[in-house]
Design an enzyme around this catalytic site. Structure first.
Site, short mmCIF file in Angstrom:
data_model
loop_
_atom_site.label_atom_id
_atom_site.label_comp_id
_atom_site.label_asym_id
_atom_site.label_seq_id
_atom_site.Cartn_x
_atom_site.Cartn_y
_atom_site.Cartn_z
N HIS A 17 0.84 -1.21 0.00
CA HIS A 17 0.00 0.00 0.00
C HIS A 17 0.88 1.26 0.00
O HIS A 17 0.58 2.23 -0.69
CB HIS A 17 -0.91 0.02 1.23
CG HIS A 17 -1.92 -1.09 1.29
ND1 HIS A 17 -1.99 -1.98 2.33
CD2 HIS A 17 -2.91 -1.43 0.44
CE1 HIS A 17 -2.98 -2.83 2.11
NE2 HIS A 17 -3.55 -2.53 0.98
N LYS A 41 -17.02 -6.66 6.11
CA LYS A 41 -15.80 -7.43 5.87
C LYS A 41 -15.24 -7.88 7.21
O LYS A 41 -15.18 -7.09 8.14
CB LYS A 41 -14.77 -6.55 5.14
CG LYS A 41 -13.88 -7.31 4.18
CD LYS A 41 -12.98 -6.37 3.40
CE LYS A 41 -11.78 -7.14 2.87
NZ LYS A 41 -10.86 -6.34 2.09
N SER A 128 -3.04 -8.31 2.65
CA SER A 128 -3.11 -8.20 4.11
C SER A 128 -3.45 -9.53 4.77
O SER A 128 -2.93 -9.85 5.84
CB SER A 128 -4.13 -7.14 4.50
OG SER A 128 -3.74 -5.90 3.99
N1 COA Z 1 -0.31 -4.01 -1.90
C1 COA Z 1 -0.63 -4.98 -1.06
N2 COA Z 1 -1.88 -5.43 -0.88
C2 COA Z 1 -2.84 -4.84 -1.57
C3 COA Z 1 -2.58 -3.81 -2.48
C4 COA Z 1 -1.24 -3.39 -2.64
N3 COA Z 1 -0.89 -2.42 -3.47
N4 COA Z 1 -3.73 -3.43 -3.02
C5 COA Z 1 -4.68 -4.20 -2.50
N5 COA Z 1 -4.14 -5.05 -1.61
C6 COA Z 1 -4.83 -6.11 -0.88
C7 COA Z 1 -5.27 -5.69 0.46
O1 COA Z 1 -4.28 -5.95 1.41
C8 COA Z 1 -6.50 -6.56 0.65
O2 COA Z 1 -6.11 -7.83 1.07
P1 COA Z 1 -7.10 -8.77 1.89
O3 COA Z 1 -8.27 -9.07 1.01
O4 COA Z 1 -6.25 -9.93 2.19
O5 COA Z 1 -7.51 -7.99 3.12
C9 COA Z 1 -7.07 -6.66 -0.74
O6 COA Z 1 -6.00 -6.43 -1.60
C10 COA Z 1 -8.12 -5.64 -1.06
O7 COA Z 1 -7.81 -4.51 -0.32
P2 COA Z 1 -8.13 -3.01 -0.35
O8 COA Z 1 -7.26 -2.28 -1.29
O9 COA Z 1 -8.12 -2.54 1.04
O10 COA Z 1 -9.49 -2.95 -1.00
P3 COA Z 1 -10.79 -3.35 -0.39
O11 COA Z 1 -11.36 -4.23 -1.40
O12 COA Z 1 -10.71 -3.85 0.98
O13 COA Z 1 -11.42 -1.90 -0.35
C11 COA Z 1 -13.01 -0.23 -0.88
C12 COA Z 1 -12.47 -1.62 -1.13
C13 COA Z 1 -12.94 0.18 0.56
C14 COA Z 1 -12.22 0.74 -1.71
C15 COA Z 1 -14.46 -0.33 -1.37
O14 COA Z 1 -15.12 -1.35 -0.66
C16 COA Z 1 -15.21 0.97 -1.18
O15 COA Z 1 -15.07 1.86 -1.96
N6 COA Z 1 -16.02 1.04 -0.11
C17 COA Z 1 -16.86 2.19 0.18
C18 COA Z 1 -18.32 1.85 -0.10
C19 COA Z 1 -18.60 1.95 -1.57
O16 COA Z 1 -18.57 2.99 -2.18
N7 COA Z 1 -18.90 0.78 -2.15
C20 COA Z 1 -19.15 0.67 -3.57
C21 COA Z 1 -17.83 0.44 -4.29
S1 COA Z 1 -18.13 0.10 -5.98
#
Ligand code: COA
Length: 161
Positions: A17, A41, A128
């Site tokens: 990240h 989640k 993560s």
């Molecule tokens: N390096 C390392 N790991 C990474 C990474 C990177 N560059 N990019 C993503 N990841 C990993 C994360 O560690 C995480 O791992 P895990 O699944 O083991 O926990 C996974 O990829 C996804 O992580 P993250 O980037 O945190 O995305 P997310 O899917 O958890 O987050 C949001 C998604 C929060 C952006 C999305 O749910 C959101 O926008 N929420 C707000 C509500 C909304 O508007 N919803 C509609 C969206 S269309």
């Protein structure tokens, strides 16, 4: 002034990240790391704990601030006046999910642009949940997360060792 939003769950924040944060700072003047509540989640760390870790590890960058992401991402983008949302792309497996999310967000707000940044090769496999698994089993996670996060993982998962 070009402001971008980098949203995620960050449970916990990793070097992968931070690599994206660093890359985004080359393109934007300011970056808000938006830590999502994501109550649906399953998380190891509470929102407050995740915020604390993110704040601690980005404190060296004065152009980065950390905020909570509650509700829809598109609403947060409107409220902050950000011109783009930044997401990291690791491997092809990320593409479908990111593509769906970006297009859903664009449907909700046609003005919204999502910028995808390629993660550095050394973090291409990092996520993560793997870090949490390695930490829970007593493995060394120092190459995946900053020392502050490593300590928090040890505190949280110490009992499982
Ligand atoms: N390096 C390392 N790991 C990474 C990474 C990177 N560059 N990019 C993503 N990841 C990993 C994360 O560690 C995480 O791992 P895990 O699944 O083991 O926990 C996974 O990829 C996804 O992580 P993250 O980037 O945190 O995305 P997310 O899917 O958890 O987050 C949001 C998604 C929060 C952006 C999305 O749910 C959101 O926008 N929420 C707000 C509500 C909304 O508007 N919803 C509609 C969206 S269309």
């Amino acid at each position: 002034m070009r402001l971008a939003l980098y949203p995620g769950t960050f449970d916990p924040i990793t070097y992968g990240h931070l690599d994206i944060v660093q890359r985004a700072l080359k393109l934007f003047d300011r970056l808000i790391v938006a830590v999502a509540d994501s109550p649906w989640k399953q998380r190891l760390f509470s929102l407050e704990e995740r915020l604390e870790m993110v704040r601690e590890v980005v404190k060296g960058w004065d152009r980065v601030s950390v905020e909570v992401l509650e509700g829809l991402l598109v609403d947060k983008v409107r409220r902050t006046g950000a011109c783009a949302v930044v997401r990291g792309l690791r491997a092809v497996m990320d593409f479908e999910y990111e593509f769906e999310m970006a297009l859903t967000n664009r449907t909700l707000n046609p003005e919204l642009e999502t910028v995808f940044l390629m993660t550095s090769m050394e973090y291409i496999y990092l996520r993560s949940s793997l870090v949490k698994e390695v930490a829970a089993l007593g493995g060394d996670v120092s190459c995946f997360v900053p020392p502050f996060v490593e300590r928090k993982l040890q505190e949280k998962l110490g009992g499982a060792r």
